[in-house]
Enzyme design. Structure first.
Site, PDB file in Angstrom:
ATOM      1  N   HIS A 115       0.818  -1.222   0.000  1.00 36.66           N
ATOM      2  CA  HIS A 115       0.000   0.000   0.000  1.00 36.66           C
ATOM      3  C   HIS A 115       0.855   1.277   0.000  1.00 36.66           C
ATOM      4  O   HIS A 115       0.419   2.303  -0.494  1.00 36.66           O
ATOM      5  CB  HIS A 115      -0.932  -0.005   1.225  1.00 36.66           C
ATOM      6  CG  HIS A 115      -0.207   0.152   2.528  1.00 36.66           C
ATOM      7  ND1 HIS A 115       0.295  -0.918   3.255  1.00 36.66           N
ATOM      8  CD2 HIS A 115       0.142   1.257   3.232  1.00 36.66           C
ATOM      9  CE1 HIS A 115       0.895  -0.475   4.348  1.00 36.66           C
ATOM     10  NE2 HIS A 115       0.826   0.841   4.363  1.00 36.66           N
ATOM     11  N   HIS A 179       4.215   9.358  12.362  1.00 36.36           N
ATOM     12  CA  HIS A 179       3.340   8.239  12.726  1.00 36.36           C
ATOM     13  C   HIS A 179       4.172   7.069  13.230  1.00 36.36           C
ATOM     14  O   HIS A 179       5.351   6.961  12.928  1.00 36.36           O
ATOM     15  CB  HIS A 179       2.398   7.830  11.590  1.00 36.36           C
ATOM     16  CG  HIS A 179       3.020   7.280  10.343  1.00 36.36           C
ATOM     17  ND1 HIS A 179       4.074   7.850   9.676  1.00 36.36           N
ATOM     18  CD2 HIS A 179       2.699   6.173   9.601  1.00 36.36           C
ATOM     19  CE1 HIS A 179       4.366   7.144   8.590  1.00 36.36           C
ATOM     20  NE2 HIS A 179       3.554   6.111   8.530  1.00 36.36           N
TER      21      HIS A 179
HETATM   22  O1  LIG Z   1       1.878  -2.207   7.252  1.00 37.13           O
HETATM   23  C1  LIG Z   1       0.970  -2.094   8.074  1.00 37.13           C
HETATM   24  O2  LIG Z   1       0.393  -3.075   8.540  1.00 37.13           O
HETATM   25  C2  LIG Z   1       0.500  -0.747   8.479  1.00 37.13           C
HETATM   26  C3  LIG Z   1       0.960   0.338   7.904  1.00 37.13           C
HETATM   27  C4  LIG Z   1       0.518   1.709   8.188  1.00 37.13           C
HETATM   28  C5  LIG Z   1      -0.385   2.060   9.186  1.00 37.13           C
HETATM   29  C6  LIG Z   1      -0.738   3.403   9.369  1.00 37.13           C
HETATM   30  C7  LIG Z   1      -0.199   4.421   8.586  1.00 37.13           C
HETATM   31  C8  LIG Z   1       0.704   4.066   7.592  1.00 37.13           C
HETATM   32  O3  LIG Z   1       1.297   4.999   6.805  1.00 37.13           O
HETATM   33  C9  LIG Z   1       1.043   2.732   7.394  1.00 37.13           C
HETATM   34  O4  LIG Z   1       1.851   2.428   6.377  1.00 37.13           O
HETATM   35 FE   LIG Z   2       3.260   3.647   5.647  1.00 39.77          FE
END
Ligand SMILES: O=C(O)/C=C/c1cccc(O)c1O
Ligand SMILES: [Fe+2]
Length: 312
Positions: A115, A179
């Site tokens: 993602h 984050h």
């Molecule tokens: O890889 C994961 O499980 C979560 C990734 C995540 C969560 C919240 C914000 C982000 O930028 C992420 O990539």
């Molecule tokens: Fe991320």
């Protein structure tokens, strides 16, 4: 030739957790502006700078960055598992130019991108197969981190090459800002987590669902003030956006990995994707801000920002 720039935070929780009242509409409006920006600059080539979160890149071989000659989506958190349409001659031209100009570039002829690299292109371009795209992986989660100056230089050199092409290039940076999602880290990991961090490709559907459920739940708890993760840091985020806006990309060099973790969390290193994209953009000359957005969104575990620019 033209270059344009679009940096936006990603969050896999966008499709799962509802943020505070009005925030979803605000972010939807941002993405509408992003799609309008894409229409306006009408790219003939897209270059993405995106991280991975132990879906495609693991500790069996972890480069600081890599140009992908071929890549497909990992399909995590319902993101696309399509094959990117990569113009291989441009990917190869970029890689050759990088190594010729002092950048120790890694290449991949078959990357799996999660993602971090897929969500933003998919959302703003209408899918990852719509435009010829060269994905550039930038490590944003796995220590050790190379100095930010190396990321800035890498972006600058790739920008220099892109400026020689007869293309309208859209640079996309995906990641950060502050984050601290629950991504395991080698130093504190259990044996089972280390096995995953080393070589955890292609988890079972059950393992993937469990990982995602944990992150989704952490987002909900974080918003309720009950999660054991680092706070978002809007002040840090806005100072970073100030540097993006200033166009003085060498100012990124003052960021150190240790201080970034302390100030903005273990995943703040994803801003390396923005640094590379801004530096590539700046290599073509001064730029003007077309969009600056910021909102701390705990439900998405995201200091959520955007910065778009075109050449001045
Ligand atoms: O890889 C994961 O499980 C979560 C990734 C995540 C969560 C919240 C914000 C982000 O930028 C992420 O990539
Ligand atoms: Fe991320």
């Amino acid at each position: 030739m033209s270059l344009s720039l679009m940096c936006i935070s990603h969050s896999p929780l966008m499709g799962f957790n509802e943020p505070a009242e009005g925030v979803r509409e605000e972010v939807d409006a941002l993405f509408d502006r992003a799609r309008a920006f894409v229409s306006e600059v009408d790219p003939t080539l897209v270059v993405t700078f995106g991280p991975d979160h132990y879906n495609g890149f693991f500790y069996d071989l972890m480069p600081p960055f890599a140009i992908c000659y071929a890549a497909h989506g990992a399909g995590d958190y319902d993101t696309s598992a399509d094959e990117f349409v990569v113009p291989e001659h441009i990917a190869a031209g970029l890689a050759q130019y990088a190594v010729d100009h002092g950048i120790d570039m890694t290449i991949s002829r078959g990357a799996e991108l999660d993602h971090g690299a897929v969500q933003i292109p998919e959302t703003v371009l209408g899918g990852i197969t719509k435009y010829p795209t060269v994905p550039v992986f930038v490590n944003g989660v796995a220590e050790p981190f190379v100095p930010i100056s190396r990321i800035r230089l890498m972006g600058q050199v790739l920008g220099d090459y892109l400026a020689t092409l007869d293309e309208r290039v859209l640079l996309i940076g995906s990641g950060g800002l502050s984050h601290d999602p629950p991504v395991p880290r080698w130093a504190e990991a259990t044996e089972a987590q280390r096995a995953f961090l080393l070589e955890g490709r292609h988890p079972t559907p059950e393992a993937r669902a469990a990982r995602q459920a944990k992150t989704i739940n952490t987002g909900l708890k974080f918003a309720a003030g009950e999660a054991d993760i680092q706070e978002l840091n809007p002040e840090w985020d806005n100072a970073f956006l100030d540097v993006c806006e200033s166009g003085d990309v060498t100012a990124f060099d003052a960021y150190t990995a240790t201080q970034m973790t302390l100030d903005a969390g273990h995943s703040s290193h994803e801003v390396r994707c923005w640094v590379a994209a801004c530096a590539a953009m700046r290599s073509a000359g001064p730029y003007v801000t077309r969009e600056r957005y910021y909102r701390a969104i705990p439900e998405w575990i995201a200091g959520f920002g955007a910065f778009f620019a075109t050449t001045a």
